[in-house]
Design a protein around this motif. Structure first.
Motif, PDB file in Angstrom:
ATOM      1  N   UNK A   1       0.850  -1.197   0.000  1.00  0.00           N
ATOM      2  CA  UNK A   1       0.000   0.000   0.000  1.00  0.00           C
ATOM      3  C   UNK A   1       0.881   1.239   0.000  1.00  0.00           C
ATOM      4  N   UNK A   2       0.640   2.137  -0.927  1.00  0.00           N
ATOM      5  CA  UNK A   2       1.431   3.353  -1.030  1.00  0.00           C
ATOM      6  C   UNK A   2       1.021   4.341   0.054  1.00  0.00           C
ATOM      7  N   UNK A   3       1.898   5.383   0.204  1.00  0.00           N
ATOM      8  CA  UNK A   3       1.606   6.397   1.217  1.00  0.00           C
ATOM      9  C   UNK A   3       0.301   7.124   0.925  1.00  0.00           C
ATOM     10  N   UNK A   4       0.016   7.368  -0.356  1.00  0.00           N
ATOM     11  CA  UNK A   4      -1.227   8.066  -0.704  1.00  0.00           C
ATOM     12  C   UNK A   4      -2.443   7.236  -0.321  1.00  0.00           C
ATOM     13  N   UNK A   5      -2.351   5.915  -0.509  1.00  0.00           N
ATOM     14  CA  UNK A   5      -3.459   5.045  -0.123  1.00  0.00           C
ATOM     15  C   UNK A   5      -3.639   5.027   1.390  1.00  0.00           C
ATOM     16  N   UNK A   6      -2.519   5.023   2.097  1.00  0.00           N
ATOM     17  CA  UNK A   6      -2.623   5.023   3.574  1.00  0.00           C
ATOM     18  C   UNK A   6      -3.305   6.292   4.068  1.00  0.00           C
ATOM     19  N   UNK A   7      -2.905   7.430   3.505  1.00  0.00           N
ATOM     20  CA  UNK A   7      -3.541   8.690   3.914  1.00  0.00           C
ATOM     21  C   UNK A   7      -5.013   8.718   3.521  1.00  0.00           C
ATOM     22  N   UNK A   8      -5.339   8.088   2.396  1.00  0.00           N
ATOM     23  CA  UNK A   8      -6.738   8.038   1.970  1.00  0.00           C
ATOM     24  C   UNK A   8      -7.570   7.207   2.934  1.00  0.00           C
ATOM     25  N   UNK A   9      -7.031   6.047   3.349  1.00  0.00           N
ATOM     26  CA  UNK A   9      -7.749   5.224   4.332  1.00  0.00           C
ATOM     27  C   UNK A   9      -7.884   5.952   5.667  1.00  0.00           C
ATOM     28  N   UNK A  10      -6.832   6.633   6.099  1.00  0.00           N
ATOM     29  CA  UNK A  10      -6.890   7.370   7.359  1.00  0.00           C
ATOM     30  C   UNK A  10      -7.933   8.479   7.293  1.00  0.00           C
ATOM     31  N   UNK A  11      -7.965   9.187   6.165  1.00  0.00           N
ATOM     32  CA  UNK A  11      -8.968  10.248   6.003  1.00  0.00           C
ATOM     33  C   UNK A  11     -10.379   9.663   6.000  1.00  0.00           C
ATOM     34  N   UNK A  12     -10.541   8.485   5.371  1.00  0.00           N
ATOM     35  CA  UNK A  12     -11.854   7.838   5.371  1.00  0.00           C
ATOM     36  C   UNK A  12     -12.299   7.430   6.759  1.00  0.00           C
ATOM     37  N   UNK A  13     -11.367   6.918   7.559  1.00  0.00           N
ATOM     38  CA  UNK A  13     -11.713   6.531   8.930  1.00  0.00           C
ATOM     39  C   UNK A  13     -12.079   7.751   9.771  1.00  0.00           C
ATOM     40  N   UNK A  14     -11.316   8.831   9.621  1.00  0.00           N
ATOM     41  CA  UNK A  14     -11.630  10.057  10.363  1.00  0.00           C
ATOM     42  C   UNK A  14     -12.986  10.614   9.945  1.00  0.00           C
ATOM     43  N   UNK A  15     -13.289  10.570   8.645  1.00  0.00           N
ATOM     44  CA  UNK A  15     -14.574  11.047   8.170  1.00  0.00           C
ATOM     45  C   UNK A  15     -15.715  10.192   8.709  1.00  0.00           C
ATOM     46  N   UNK A  16     -15.512   8.867   8.741  1.00  0.00           N
ATOM     47  CA  UNK A  16     -16.544   7.981   9.277  1.00  0.00           C
ATOM     48  C   UNK A  16     -16.778   8.258  10.759  1.00  0.00           C
ATOM     49  N   UNK A  17     -15.699   8.461  11.522  1.00  0.00           N
ATOM     50  CA  UNK A  17     -15.869   8.781  12.936  1.00  0.00           C
ATOM     51  C   UNK A  17     -16.583  10.104  13.145  1.00  0.00           C
ATOM     52  N   UNK A  18     -16.258  11.088  12.318  1.00  0.00           N
ATOM     53  CA  UNK A  18     -16.934  12.390  12.429  1.00  0.00           C
ATOM     54  C   UNK A  18     -18.416  12.270  12.101  1.00  0.00           C
ATOM     55  N   UNK A  19     -18.751  11.487  11.078  1.00  0.00           N
ATOM     56  CA  UNK A  19     -20.154  11.295  10.716  1.00  0.00           C
ATOM     57  C   UNK A  19     -20.921  10.584  11.826  1.00  0.00           C
ATOM     58  N   UNK A  20     -20.312   9.569  12.435  1.00  0.00           N
ATOM     59  CA  UNK A  20     -20.973   8.871  13.548  1.00  0.00           C
ATOM     60  C   UNK A  20     -21.243   9.839  14.686  1.00  0.00           C
ATOM     61  N   UNK A  21     -20.274  10.692  14.979  1.00  0.00           N
ATOM     62  CA  UNK A  21     -20.460  11.658  16.066  1.00  0.00           C
ATOM     63  C   UNK A  21     -21.572  12.642  15.743  1.00  0.00           C
ATOM     64  N   UNK A  22     -21.628  13.116  14.486  1.00  0.00           N
ATOM     65  CA  UNK A  22     -22.652  14.090  14.109  1.00  0.00           C
ATOM     66  C   UNK A  22     -24.041  13.471  14.042  1.00  0.00           C
ATOM     67  N   UNK A  23     -24.124  12.204  13.655  1.00  0.00           N
ATOM     68  CA  UNK A  23     -25.423  11.536  13.489  1.00  0.00           C
ATOM     69  C   UNK A  23     -25.855  10.766  14.727  1.00  0.00           C
ATOM     70  N   UNK A  24     -25.159  10.942  15.836  1.00  0.00           N
ATOM     71  CA  UNK A  24     -25.481  10.207  17.059  1.00  0.00           C
ATOM     72  C   UNK A  24     -26.953  10.312  17.461  1.00  0.00           C
ATOM     73  N   UNK A  25     -27.595  11.502  17.383  1.00  0.00           N
ATOM     74  CA  UNK A  25     -29.001  11.587  17.833  1.00  0.00           C
ATOM     75  C   UNK A  25     -29.970  10.704  17.058  1.00  0.00           C
ATOM     76  N   UNK A  26     -29.661  10.355  15.795  1.00  0.00           N
ATOM     77  CA  UNK A  26     -30.614   9.574  15.001  1.00  0.00           C
ATOM     78  C   UNK A  26     -30.131   8.153  14.732  1.00  0.00           C
ATOM     79  N   UNK A  27     -28.966   7.779  15.229  1.00  0.00           N
ATOM     80  CA  UNK A  27     -28.415   6.471  14.906  1.00  0.00           C
ATOM     81  C   UNK A  27     -29.002   5.342  15.745  1.00  0.00           C
ATOM     82  N   UNK A  28     -29.506   5.648  16.932  1.00  0.00           N
ATOM     83  CA  UNK A  28     -29.916   4.598  17.869  1.00  0.00           C
ATOM     84  C   UNK A  28     -30.912   3.611  17.271  1.00  0.00           C
TER      85      UNK A  28
END
Length: 355
Positions: A1-28
């Protein structure tokens, strides 16, 4: 895996965590629906041998509905009566602690008389004891004070069966489509990791939850046969605490012995009865329930369960509690593979330099 792919996966994980935090009131409701669909999928798969999947889902929902109806009509009223009874007995229990149990402990361990502040607790219970009959009206007035919040809560409650029904009906289709989206080169590794996560979650959720329900029934029935007034309440609490292995036994037998001492005084037969109930429960768990329902599959460690639930609740509230065990299972599987890779690496296998 290249460095660009690693940063892309890291950005995707951070985005997913941010979305979970923002959507917490309706996720239950969606998370509860996913959990119910996950738990019911093996039963529906078995029913597919004799009927279509849709009818299998209908049968499973009917079974769950009957169990819920029994709980609402039979179990909850009985538990409510015992909780009110416990609240009314609280001043008497505090008197018993202050006049009999605690003096014995003070003499035994040399504690000062001011070590226990039982008087303040007794005054607090006595002050609010007359308000027990007005609990329903207080809850109703608070609920109706915010009609939008009440409607939102009811909407989420009604959304759970709808989400779980459609997910359970299309579970195999959704899994197949997700697998088709995986990169072809990493499909085998991802499927292996997901299978191990499924094994861990299945062993814990389906297995340990059934053990929890069985132990709750055994404890509650046994304590009621002993004659303990709060036997049903203590048995149910001990069963719920059994989601963490051995915690139900510790919590249940401690509460049951205190309740038996308060109710029966120094009579030894009820105390032996309480000890016998929990001994039988532990024997059933170790010799029958755990081997039959959980098997030899590796589940989550009790400490990991406690930490995951507390951390999830602290970070994301009720949504975090629902996400805690799946996330803990994924982390556990990933750490296991990281440990294997570390032991195969040069860092672990290289000999230390000699002087």
């Amino acid at each position: 895996m290249t460095d660009s792919h690693r940063w892309l996966w890291l950005a995707g994980l951070l985005l997913a965590g941010w979305l979970v935090y923002q959507l917490t009131p309706i996720l239950s409701p969606f998370l509860v629906g996913i959990l119910l669909a996950y738990l019911g999928d093996p039963l529906v798969d078995r029913l597919e041998r004799w009927m279509s999947r849709t009818w299998g889902v209908v049968v499973v929902f009917t079974l769950f509905g009957l169990l819920l109806l029994v709980a609402l009509l039979v179990l909850l009223p009985m538990l409510g009566k015992q909780m009110v009874h416990l609240y009314q007995l609280a001043p008497q229990i505090l008197d018993w602690l202050q006049q009999r149990a605690l003096p014995w402990l003070q003499v035994r361990f040399g504690l000062s008389e001011s070590f226990w502040q039982i008087g303040h607790l007794k005054a607090l219970f006595t002050e609010h004891l007359g308000q027990t009959t007005d609990i329903a009206s207080q809850l109703l007035s608070r609920a109706t004070a915010s009609s939008l919040a009440l409607l939102g809560w009811l909407g989420n409650l009604l959304l759970v069966p709808v989400v779980s029904f459609y997910l359970l009906r299309d579970w195999d289709i959704l899994v197949a489509k997700l697998r088709a989206l995986l990169p072809r080169r990493q499909e085998g590794l991802v499927v292996k990791l997901v299978s191990e996560c499924h094994e861990v979650l299945g062993a814990f959720l389906r297995g340990q939850l059934l053990v929890m329900l069985a132990l709750g029934a055994v404890y509650a029935l046994g304590l009621m046969l002993v004659g303990l007034d709060l036997g049903l309440l203590i048995g149910v609490l001990a069963g719920l605490a059994s989601i963490v292995p051995y915690m139900g036994f510790v919590v249940g037998i401690g509460a049951a012995l205190v309740a038996a001492l308060f109710q029966f005084g120094g009579d030894l037969y009820p105390l032996f009865g309480v000890a016998a109930v929990f001994t039988v429960g532990q024997l059933l768990e170790g010799m029958l329930l755990t081997p039959l329902l959980v098997g030899d599959r590796i589940g989550l460690h009790p400490v990991a369960v406690i930490f995951a639930v507390l951390a999830g609740g602290q970070l994301f509230g009720f949504t975090g509690v629902l996400l805690a065990l799946p996330v803990a299972a994924v982390i556990m599987v990933l750490l296991r593979h990281v440990n294997e890779l570390y032991k195969l690496s040069d860092l672990y296998g290289k000999d230390s330099p000699t002087g």
